[in-house]
Scaffold this active site. Structure first.
Site, mmCIF file in Angstrom:
data_model
loop_
_atom_site.group_PDB
_atom_site.id
_atom_site.type_symbol
_atom_site.label_atom_id
_atom_site.label_comp_id
_atom_site.label_asym_id
_atom_site.label_seq_id
_atom_site.Cartn_x
_atom_site.Cartn_y
_atom_site.Cartn_z
ATOM 1 C CG ASP A 174 -1.959 1.102 1.135
ATOM 2 O OD1 ASP A 174 -2.954 0.900 0.420
ATOM 3 O OD2 ASP A 174 -1.772 2.153 1.774
ATOM 4 C CG ASN A 182 -5.482 11.126 -5.484
ATOM 5 O OD1 ASN A 182 -4.995 11.128 -6.602
ATOM 6 N ND2 ASN A 182 -5.869 10.014 -4.879
ATOM 7 C CG HIS A 187 -8.495 12.706 -8.289
ATOM 8 N ND1 HIS A 187 -8.482 11.677 -7.377
ATOM 9 C CD2 HIS A 187 -9.277 13.677 -7.750
ATOM 10 C CE1 HIS A 187 -9.228 11.993 -6.333
ATOM 11 N NE2 HIS A 187 -9.714 13.206 -6.538
ATOM 12 C CG ASP A 191 -5.552 8.438 -12.415
ATOM 13 O OD1 ASP A 191 -5.815 7.858 -11.344
ATOM 14 O OD2 ASP A 191 -6.422 8.916 -13.161
ATOM 15 C CD GLU A 217 -4.370 4.277 -1.695
ATOM 16 O OE1 GLU A 217 -4.572 4.601 -0.511
ATOM 17 O OE2 GLU A 217 -5.212 4.445 -2.602
#
Length: 297
Positions: A174, A182, A187, A191, A217
């Site tokens: 993680d 973000n 965002h 990405d 994630e």
């Protein structure tokens, strides 16, 4: 010396079909009936090889489709080979090579070329089916396997490990403080960071390891035939590689780190779900201990 490769583009050409329809028509119909029984590409090619054996004996075959990164082979390698590039209406259907220890005769090659016409439509359908499955099992952002794929692949690897009594390790990963990416950069930046992470994982793990984007994630890696120590070493290698990702093209101050939990299968009674949960629990211990670290269950 090995026989030179024979290259042939098999196309959806009425003249070609008419010319070859006179050759081994009963065999062609019999072969076509058999090939229409499956949409699974591996099975289709195995069936074709098995059925063609009675007319053109061979030791093995190789099939590859470079565009979609697909390779299938069966039987044994041999020095003499005939090679075919398969197309239909300008659509690339891949390349098929048959191999054996003695040369193929001209009459065998003519017969094989006729029989290959029976493979074209079933092969096209099998490729469409394969691509549909890949789409269903692939995360569209990263190109990794998705959560849906994890269930079926995990079951397969678990059964194999149980049957062969080999270790199976699981890594749950993680990204640390990913929400801040973000929130602070948007965002689109998030990405882009996920794509970089996925690429880093693909470049760092072994060819036999299987990577999944589990959600958001979070990622999962299955390590077959790998004990806890090997899982830990790979997890540390991944953690350091993630630290070294260059994110300057996303944001000048952006740095990514990863917390990782590792668990190895207990062969006595443990299910895939229990194994995954132990790895997930180890991940959260890594988070509580300060993040950017590996914890083994």
């Amino acid at each position: 010396m090995s026989q030179e490769q024979v290259k042939l583009a098999v196309i959806d050409n009425p003249a070609f079909e008419k010319q070859n329809a006179k050759i081994q028509q009963p065999q062609r119909m019999e072969l076509l009936t058999v090939l229409q029984t499956t949409l699974v590409l591996d099975q289709l090619l195995q069936l074709f090889s098995r059925e063609v054996q009675q007319w053109v004996p061979h030791d093995g075959f190789k099939y590859r489709h470079e565009t979609i990164g697909l390779a299938v082979q069966g039987g044994r390698q041999a020095h003499h080979r005939c090679h075919y590039t398969l197309t239909m209406e300008e659509q690339n259907l891949g390349e098929l090579t048959l191999q054996r220890r003695k040369r193929f005769s001209e009459s065998e090659l003519r017969g094989l070329e006729s029989l290959l016409c029976c493979l074209i439509y079933p092969l096209r359908n099998a490729l469409l089916y394969y691509q549909a499955l890949q789409s269903a099992y692939t995360d569209p952002l990263t190109g990794l396997y998705n959560r849906t794929a994890l269930h079926s692949v995990f079951q397969r690897e678990w059964k194999l490990a149980q049957r062969q009594k080999t270790p199976l390790s699981v890594l749950v990963l993680d990204s640390d403080y990913f929400k801040q990416i973000n929130d602070n950069h948007g965002h689109a930046a998030g990405d882009a960071a996920l794509i970089k992470i996925a690429h880093c994982l693909e470049q760092t793990v072994r060819a036999s390891d299987i990577i999944f984007r589990y959600g958001g994630e979070e990622f999962v890696i299955l390590l077959n035939n790998t004990p806890a120590e090997g899982g830990y070493l790979l997890a540390e290698r991944v953690r350091r590689a993630i630290q070294d990702i260059d994110c300057s093209d996303i944001a000048p101050d952006l740095r990514i780190t990863m917390s990782i939990g590792v668990a190895v299968l207990n062969h006595s009674e443990e299910t895939p779900e229990q194994l995954l949960k132990r790895a997930d629990d180890a991940l959260y211990r890594a988070k509580r201990q300060g993040r950017d670290r590996v914890v083994v269950a």
